[in-house]
Design an enzyme around this catalytic site. Structure first.
Site, PDB file in Angstrom:
ATOM      1  N   PRO A   1       0.788  -1.226   0.000  1.00 23.38           N
ATOM      2  CA  PRO A   1       0.000   0.000   0.000  1.00 23.38           C
ATOM      3  C   PRO A   1       0.825   1.284   0.000  1.00 23.38           C
ATOM      4  O   PRO A   1       1.874   1.352   0.638  1.00 23.38           O
ATOM      5  CB  PRO A   1      -0.816  -0.098   1.300  1.00 23.38           C
ATOM      6  CG  PRO A   1      -0.104  -1.089   2.141  1.00 23.38           C
ATOM      7  CD  PRO A   1       0.547  -2.055   1.198  1.00 23.38           C
ATOM      8  N   ASN A   2       0.308   2.234  -0.739  1.00 27.90           N
ATOM      9  CA  ASN A   2       0.844   3.604  -0.828  1.00 27.90           C
ATOM     10  C   ASN A   2       2.140   3.721  -1.637  1.00 27.90           C
ATOM     11  O   ASN A   2       2.615   4.829  -1.873  1.00 27.90           O
ATOM     12  CB  ASN A   2       1.032   4.225   0.580  1.00 27.90           C
ATOM     13  CG  ASN A   2      -0.280   4.312   1.319  1.00 27.90           C
ATOM     14  OD1 ASN A   2      -1.238   4.865   0.791  1.00 27.90           O
ATOM     15  ND2 ASN A   2      -0.356   3.756   2.513  1.00 27.90           N
TER      16      ASN A   2
ATOM     17  N   ARG B   1       4.888  11.115  -2.385  1.00 28.51           N
ATOM     18  CA  ARG B   1       4.616  10.738  -0.996  1.00 28.51           C
ATOM     19  C   ARG B   1       5.842  11.022  -0.119  1.00 28.51           C
ATOM     20  O   ARG B   1       6.898  10.428  -0.323  1.00 28.51           O
ATOM     21  CB  ARG B   1       4.325   9.243  -0.968  1.00 28.51           C
ATOM     22  CG  ARG B   1       4.135   8.681   0.396  1.00 28.51           C
ATOM     23  CD  ARG B   1       4.131   7.163   0.361  1.00 28.51           C
ATOM     24  NE  ARG B   1       3.944   6.652   1.692  1.00 28.51           N
ATOM     25  CZ  ARG B   1       4.213   5.411   2.073  1.00 28.51           C
ATOM     26  NH1 ARG B   1       4.682   4.544   1.196  1.00 28.51           N
ATOM     27  NH2 ARG B   1       4.035   5.042   3.304  1.00 28.51           N
TER      28      ARG B   1
ATOM     29  N   TYR C   1      11.089   9.269   1.271  1.00 35.17           N
ATOM     30  CA  TYR C   1      11.149   8.281   0.191  1.00 35.17           C
ATOM     31  C   TYR C   1      11.809   8.786  -1.090  1.00 35.17           C
ATOM     32  O   TYR C   1      11.982   8.016  -2.037  1.00 35.17           O
ATOM     33  CB  TYR C   1       9.735   7.770  -0.120  1.00 35.17           C
ATOM     34  CG  TYR C   1       9.085   7.081   1.067  1.00 35.17           C
ATOM     35  CD1 TYR C   1       9.589   5.881   1.553  1.00 35.17           C
ATOM     36  CD2 TYR C   1       7.984   7.647   1.716  1.00 35.17           C
ATOM     37  CE1 TYR C   1       9.016   5.252   2.651  1.00 35.17           C
ATOM     38  CE2 TYR C   1       7.403   7.023   2.808  1.00 35.17           C
ATOM     39  CZ  TYR C   1       7.923   5.828   3.277  1.00 35.17           C
ATOM     40  OH  TYR C   1       7.351   5.208   4.360  1.00 35.17           O
TER      41      TYR C   1
ATOM     42  N   ASN D   1       8.093  -5.511  -0.875  1.00 33.85           N
ATOM     43  CA  ASN D   1       8.007  -4.337  -0.012  1.00 33.85           C
ATOM     44  C   ASN D   1       6.540  -4.259   0.375  1.00 33.85           C
ATOM     45  O   ASN D   1       5.711  -3.775  -0.395  1.00 33.85           O
ATOM     46  CB  ASN D   1       8.447  -3.064  -0.729  1.00 33.85           C
ATOM     47  CG  ASN D   1       8.414  -1.865   0.211  1.00 33.85           C
ATOM     48  OD1 ASN D   1       7.883  -1.949   1.325  1.00 33.85           O
ATOM     49  ND2 ASN D   1       8.982  -0.744  -0.229  1.00 33.85           N
TER      50      ASN D   1
ATOM     51  N   ALA E   1       3.201  -0.708   4.857  1.00 28.05           N
ATOM     52  CA  ALA E   1       2.747  -0.750   6.255  1.00 28.05           C
ATOM     53  C   ALA E   1       2.303  -2.155   6.677  1.00 28.05           C
ATOM     54  O   ALA E   1       2.339  -2.484   7.869  1.00 28.05           O
ATOM     55  CB  ALA E   1       1.610   0.241   6.461  1.00 28.05           C
TER      56      ALA E   1
ATOM     57  N   HIS F   1       4.311  -4.407   9.073  1.00 19.65           N
ATOM     58  CA  HIS F   1       4.257  -4.299  10.529  1.00 19.65           C
ATOM     59  C   HIS F   1       2.963  -4.852  11.115  1.00 19.65           C
ATOM     60  O   HIS F   1       2.793  -4.858  12.331  1.00 19.65           O
ATOM     61  CB  HIS F   1       4.419  -2.823  10.924  1.00 19.65           C
ATOM     62  CG  HIS F   1       5.483  -2.104  10.148  1.00 19.65           C
ATOM     63  ND1 HIS F   1       6.816  -2.451  10.228  1.00 19.65           N
ATOM     64  CD2 HIS F   1       5.413  -1.097   9.227  1.00 19.65           C
ATOM     65  CE1 HIS F   1       7.513  -1.670   9.402  1.00 19.65           C
ATOM     66  NE2 HIS F   1       6.688  -0.845   8.787  1.00 19.65           N
TER      67      HIS F   1
ATOM     68  N   GLU G   1      12.673  -9.456   1.860  1.00 19.06           N
ATOM     69  CA  GLU G   1      11.925  -8.261   2.279  1.00 19.06           C
ATOM     70  C   GLU G   1      12.756  -7.017   1.968  1.00 19.06           C
ATOM     71  O   GLU G   1      13.949  -6.989   2.276  1.00 19.06           O
ATOM     72  CB  GLU G   1      11.669  -8.365   3.789  1.00 19.06           C
ATOM     73  CG  GLU G   1      11.031  -7.133   4.395  1.00 19.06           C
ATOM     74  CD  GLU G   1      10.886  -7.237   5.922  1.00 19.06           C
ATOM     75  OE1 GLU G   1      11.134  -8.318   6.503  1.00 19.06           O
ATOM     76  OE2 GLU G   1      10.543  -6.214   6.524  1.00 19.06           O
TER      77      GLU G   1
ATOM     78  N   HIS H   1      12.821  -2.521   1.909  1.00 24.64           N
ATOM     79  CA  HIS H   1      12.233  -1.219   2.230  1.00 24.64           C
ATOM     80  C   HIS H   1      13.118  -0.137   1.652  1.00 24.64           C
ATOM     81  O   HIS H   1      14.351  -0.266   1.649  1.00 24.64           O
ATOM     82  CB  HIS H   1      12.118  -1.022   3.743  1.00 24.64           C
ATOM     83  CG  HIS H   1      11.242  -2.047   4.381  1.00 24.64           C
ATOM     84  ND1 HIS H   1       9.877  -2.019   4.281  1.00 24.64           N
ATOM     85  CD2 HIS H   1      11.547  -3.165   5.079  1.00 24.64           C
ATOM     86  CE1 HIS H   1       9.378  -3.063   4.892  1.00 24.64           C
ATOM     87  NE2 HIS H   1      10.367  -3.788   5.387  1.00 24.64           N
TER      88      HIS H   1
ATOM     89  N   ARG I   1      13.344   5.005  12.151  1.00 23.54           N
ATOM     90  CA  ARG I   1      12.072   5.732  12.154  1.00 23.54           C
ATOM     91  C   ARG I   1      11.250   5.382  13.415  1.00 23.54           C
ATOM     92  O   ARG I   1      11.802   4.944  14.397  1.00 23.54           O
ATOM     93  CB  ARG I   1      11.328   5.416  10.854  1.00 23.54           C
ATOM     94  CG  ARG I   1      12.131   5.831   9.611  1.00 23.54           C
ATOM     95  CD  ARG I   1      11.389   5.538   8.334  1.00 23.54           C
ATOM     96  NE  ARG I   1      10.139   6.289   8.259  1.00 23.54           N
ATOM     97  CZ  ARG I   1       9.165   6.021   7.387  1.00 23.54           C
ATOM     98  NH1 ARG I   1       9.317   5.033   6.524  1.00 23.54           N
ATOM     99  NH2 ARG I   1       8.066   6.746   7.382  1.00 23.54           N
TER     100      ARG I   1
HETATM  101  C1  DQA Z   1       8.301   1.196   3.668  1.00 22.10           C
HETATM  102  C2  DQA Z   1       8.412   1.377   5.187  1.00 22.10           C
HETATM  103  C3  DQA Z   1       7.074   1.131   5.864  1.00 22.10           C
HETATM  104  O1  DQA Z   1       7.190   1.327   7.262  1.00 22.10           O
HETATM  105  C4  DQA Z   1       6.031   2.093   5.322  1.00 22.10           C
HETATM  106  O2  DQA Z   1       4.776   1.814   5.894  1.00 22.10           O
HETATM  107  C5  DQA Z   1       5.971   2.091   3.843  1.00 22.10           C
HETATM  108  C6  DQA Z   1       7.212   2.071   3.083  1.00 22.10           C
HETATM  109  C7  DQA Z   1       9.616   1.532   2.938  1.00 22.10           C
HETATM  110  O3  DQA Z   1       9.778   1.102   1.809  1.00 22.10           O
HETATM  111  O4  DQA Z   1      10.461   2.243   3.487  1.00 22.10           O
HETATM  112  O5  DQA Z   1       4.894   2.188   3.248  1.00 22.10           O
HETATM  113  O6  DQA Z   1       8.001  -0.174   3.407  1.00 22.10           O
END
Ligand code: DQA
Length: 144
Positions: free
Chosen positions: A10-11, A18, A23, A74, A77, A80, A98, A100, A107
């Site tokens: 997501p996102n 964003r 990022y 990736n 959120a 977590h 995994e 990120h 963070r």
């Molecule tokens: C993320 C880190 C996550 O905590 C966050 O919710 C994201 C992006 C990253 O790529 O740094 O959406 O996965």
């Protein structure tokens, strides 16, 4: 030829606009292009997807069984929070890495815990789009 499934949660479709202070300005399309370029060098086939929906990510992991050699994820959120994604990775037995973009350990505390990490081969974080490229190299080289 190896097939590697790259899943974005997501996102991540909003990358570029964003929270650029966290990022950066690279978009998901930019990352997609970098991955495809690198995969061509390896001679790997990549399937890159993004979803804002947990169940869709679970379905894509399940559909990878017998079809893909490795997964790079990736989970955003969901990293977590998602027991469902963790269970899908474990059930699939597909070697999963995994990734990120940001350094989640630098963070908020709620980002320090990854529910999926114990069922992944490894984790690469904090290196922006390079996290994906390094994971691609690792995914390509496991079980050669
Ligand atoms: C993320 C880190 C996550 O905590 C966050 O919710 C994201 C992006 C990253 O790529 O740094 O959406 O996965």
């Amino acid at each position: 030829m190896k097939t590697i499934l790259i899943l974005n949660g997501p996102n991540l479709n909003l990358l570029g606009q964003r929270e650029p202070q966290i990022y950066g300005s690279t978009t998901l399309a930019d990352i997609d292009a970098q991955i495809r370029h690198r995969a061509m060098r390896f001679g790997a086939q990549v399937d890159v997807r993004q979803s804002n929906h947990e169940g869709e990510l679970v379905t894509w992991i399940q559909e990878g069984i017998g079809r893909v050699d490795a997964i790079i994820i990736n989970a955003g959120a969901y990293t977590h929070t998602s027991i469902a994604i963790r269970d899908a990775i474990a059930a699939s037995k597909i070697p999963t890495i995994e990734v990120h973009l940001s350094n989640v350990y630098a963070r908020e505390e709620f980002r320090h815990k990854s529910i999926i990490a114990p069922v992944c081969l490894g984790q690469i974080c904090g290196l922006g789009s390079m996290s994906y490229l390094l994971a691609l190299e690792a995914a390509f080289n496991i079980n050669p």
